[in-house]
Write a protein that holds these residues in place. Structure first.
Motif, mmCIF file in Angstrom:
data_model
loop_
_atom_site.group_PDB
_atom_site.id
_atom_site.type_symbol
_atom_site.label_atom_id
_atom_site.label_comp_id
_atom_site.label_asym_id
_atom_site.label_seq_id
_atom_site.Cartn_x
_atom_site.Cartn_y
_atom_site.Cartn_z
ATOM 1 N N ARG A 132 -37.509 17.461 3.478
ATOM 2 C CA ARG A 132 -38.216 18.581 4.078
ATOM 3 C C ARG A 132 -37.600 19.032 5.398
ATOM 4 N NH1 ARG A 132 -39.830 19.009 -0.296
ATOM 5 N NH2 ARG A 132 -38.799 20.985 0.063
ATOM 6 N N LYS A 133 -36.466 18.434 5.750
ATOM 7 C CA LYS A 133 -35.718 18.883 6.923
ATOM 8 C C LYS A 133 -34.234 18.856 6.594
ATOM 9 C CE LYS A 133 -38.937 17.547 10.606
ATOM 10 N NZ LYS A 133 -40.041 17.193 9.705
ATOM 11 N N MET A 134 -33.494 19.807 7.181
ATOM 12 C CA MET A 134 -32.040 19.822 7.031
ATOM 13 C C MET A 134 -31.410 20.079 8.388
ATOM 14 S SD MET A 134 -29.539 21.964 4.450
ATOM 15 C CE MET A 134 -29.368 23.508 5.355
ATOM 16 N N VAL A 135 -30.466 19.222 8.772
ATOM 17 C CA VAL A 135 -29.802 19.313 10.064
ATOM 18 C C VAL A 135 -28.670 20.338 10.003
ATOM 19 C CG1 VAL A 135 -28.506 18.043 11.817
ATOM 20 C CG2 VAL A 135 -30.350 16.906 10.538
ATOM 21 N N VAL A 136 -28.639 21.222 11.012
ATOM 22 C CA VAL A 136 -27.592 22.238 11.147
ATOM 23 C C VAL A 136 -27.026 22.141 12.565
ATOM 24 C CG1 VAL A 136 -27.092 24.723 11.141
ATOM 25 C CG2 VAL A 136 -28.721 23.769 9.489
ATOM 26 N N HIS A 137 -25.719 22.241 12.700
ATOM 27 C CA HIS A 137 -25.082 22.090 14.006
ATOM 28 C C HIS A 137 -25.179 23.350 14.862
ATOM 29 C CE1 HIS A 137 -22.237 18.430 13.205
ATOM 30 N NE2 HIS A 137 -23.512 18.146 13.045
ATOM 31 N N SER A 138 -25.430 23.146 16.138
ATOM 32 C CA SER A 138 -25.474 24.234 17.125
ATOM 33 C C SER A 138 -24.066 24.756 17.414
ATOM 34 C CB SER A 138 -26.110 23.729 18.409
ATOM 35 O OG SER A 138 -25.926 24.658 19.468
ATOM 36 N N PRO A 139 -23.932 26.050 17.724
ATOM 37 C CA PRO A 139 -22.621 26.611 18.044
ATOM 38 C C PRO A 139 -22.367 26.779 19.539
ATOM 39 C CG PRO A 139 -24.118 28.401 17.618
ATOM 40 C CD PRO A 139 -24.940 27.123 17.538
ATOM 41 N N TYR A 140 -23.242 26.254 20.399
ATOM 42 C CA TYR A 140 -23.121 26.516 21.835
ATOM 43 C C TYR A 140 -22.295 25.441 22.528
ATOM 44 C CZ TYR A 140 -26.429 30.257 21.182
ATOM 45 O OH TYR A 140 -27.026 31.412 20.764
ATOM 46 N N THR A 141 -21.463 25.875 23.487
ATOM 47 C CA THR A 141 -20.488 24.994 24.137
ATOM 48 C C THR A 141 -20.438 25.287 25.635
ATOM 49 O OG1 THR A 141 -18.689 26.584 23.868
ATOM 50 C CG2 THR A 141 -19.038 25.019 22.054
ATOM 51 N N LEU A 142 -19.693 24.443 26.356
ATOM 52 C CA LEU A 142 -19.443 24.702 27.777
ATOM 53 C C LEU A 142 -18.691 26.011 27.967
ATOM 54 C CD1 LEU A 142 -19.526 23.771 30.739
ATOM 55 C CD2 LEU A 142 -17.390 22.509 30.306
ATOM 56 N N TRP A 143 -17.752 26.296 27.064
ATOM 57 C CA TRP A 143 -17.020 27.568 27.134
ATOM 58 C C TRP A 143 -18.010 28.729 27.127
ATOM 59 C CZ3 TRP A 143 -12.009 29.409 27.519
ATOM 60 C CH2 TRP A 143 -11.815 30.759 27.184
ATOM 61 N N TYR A 144 -18.987 28.662 26.223
ATOM 62 C CA TYR A 144 -19.990 29.730 26.163
ATOM 63 C C TYR A 144 -20.733 29.835 27.488
ATOM 64 C CZ TYR A 144 -24.357 32.110 25.163
ATOM 65 O OH TYR A 144 -25.430 32.964 25.233
ATOM 66 N N GLN A 145 -21.217 28.719 28.000
ATOM 67 C CA GLN A 145 -22.017 28.761 29.228
ATOM 68 C C GLN A 145 -21.218 29.314 30.404
ATOM 69 O OE1 GLN A 145 -25.469 27.534 27.421
ATOM 70 N NE2 GLN A 145 -25.185 28.279 29.488
ATOM 71 N N ASN A 146 -19.944 28.921 30.519
ATOM 72 C CA ASN A 146 -19.140 29.351 31.658
ATOM 73 C C ASN A 146 -18.648 30.781 31.537
ATOM 74 O OD1 ASN A 146 -19.511 26.860 32.765
ATOM 75 N ND2 ASN A 146 -17.399 26.167 32.560
ATOM 76 N N ASN A 147 -18.629 31.303 30.311
ATOM 77 C CA ASN A 147 -18.135 32.665 30.108
ATOM 78 C C ASN A 147 -19.247 33.655 29.776
ATOM 79 O OD1 ASN A 147 -14.946 32.761 30.051
ATOM 80 N ND2 ASN A 147 -15.584 30.806 29.156
ATOM 81 N N LEU A 148 -20.479 33.196 29.898
ATOM 82 C CA LEU A 148 -21.621 33.997 29.485
ATOM 83 C C LEU A 148 -21.643 35.371 30.142
ATOM 84 C CD1 LEU A 148 -24.265 34.164 27.889
ATOM 85 C CD2 LEU A 148 -25.399 32.967 29.781
ATOM 86 N N HIS A 149 -21.252 35.436 31.398
ATOM 87 C CA HIS A 149 -21.321 36.710 32.123
ATOM 88 C C HIS A 149 -19.950 37.363 32.291
ATOM 89 C CE1 HIS A 149 -25.487 35.811 32.916
ATOM 90 N NE2 HIS A 149 -25.153 34.649 33.452
#
Length: 272
Positions: A102-119
């Motif tokens: 009743r649950k399936m694990v899926v990986h997140s796509p968020y990284t440090l690169w994303y956080q540092n380049n967000l703006h």
């Protein structure tokens, strides 16, 4: 006194027999990790499903599966590849339903690169989220029909609220959060992320699944609790304060270390 939490484990059909009594007799949580590869979700799928059904005969605990992930980024930029990724997840969902998970694990796509380049790039967050919806939208709709929850696991995530906002954007009870304790600790050491317990507290009521593994802060070791540096009392205290108990499973590289990992947590009054 802290509430002791019942924990289970991530296993394969080959390693499940060695831990069957421990899992089955106490109705522990179980995550099967056989349905990750291309073959497991295509040519070998029906054979593996039958093996799983036989192996799970008499199982009464909570069951999940780990969804596929290698090469299957849920924010893939290629519009021709995104439908392929969606199809692979849909195949895994069918597996989950056929074996009773009743649950399936899926990986997140968020990284440090994303956080540092967000703006740094106009519309970066919005275009990334749009690709995620393109890939997971059909999967989520099917999960809702089947009564299965997609749980999004932190991999290289630095800010837990970023992944939580992604889950919020879908507005569905069929999507929730998963936390891998080792991944969170690695992000703390490598990227300045918050402590593991803060990942848990940020998730709050959205936390539905936890991979329990220890690390040394350098690599994704998947050691038994007690072999690394994670502050387990703080982590379990935060989990115990969640509104509903999440699916709790030891995810160790060497399944023979499961008894030792469980004993470490049990002897410290954290797990049963």
């Amino acid at each position: 006194m802290m509430t002791r939490l019942k924990i289970g484990a991530c296993l394969t059909l080959d390693t499940l027999p060695d831990h069957r009594d421990w899992i089955f007799e106490a109705d522990r949580d179980l995550e099967l990790q056989d349905f990750l590869s291309h073959a497991a979700l295509t040519t070998d799928r029906d054979v593996l499903i039958e093996r799983a059904r036989q192996a799970l005969d008499g199982f009464r605990g909570k069951l999940s599966i780990h969804g596929p992930f290698e090469g299957l980024d849920i924010d893939n930029k290629d519009p021709e590849l995104r439908p392929v990724i969606t199809a692979r997840f849909l195949s895994a969902l069918e597996v989950a339903d056929r074996i009773g998970a009743r649950k399936m694990v899926v990986h997140s796509p968020y990284t440090l690169w994303y956080q540092n380049n967000l703006h740094s790039y106009p519309g970066y967050a919005e275009t990334k989220l749009a690709r995620i919806h393109d890939v997971l939208g059909p999967v989520l709709r099917r999960a809702e029909e089947l009564g299965i929850t997609l749980v999004i696991e932190n991999i290289q995530d630095v800010r837990p609220e970023t992944r939580r906002a992604m889950v919020d954007s879908f507005g569905s009870d069929a999507m929730a959060l998963s936390i891998d304790t080792g991944h969170a600790q690695l992000a703390r050491r490598m990227s300045g992320a918050p402590p593991v317990e803060d990942f848990v507290r940020d998730a709050g009521a959205q936390l539905a699944h936890v991979h329990l593994q220890d690390v040394d802060g350098h690599a994704d070791r998947h050691w038994a609790p007690g072999e690394g540096e994670i502050e387990w009392s703080a982590v379990f205290r935060a989990i115990a304060e969640c509104e509903a108990p999440p699916h709790l499973v030891l995810e160790l590289r060497d399944a023979t270390h499961i008894p030792a990992g469980f004993a470490y947590l049990r002897d410290r009054g954290l797990a049963v």
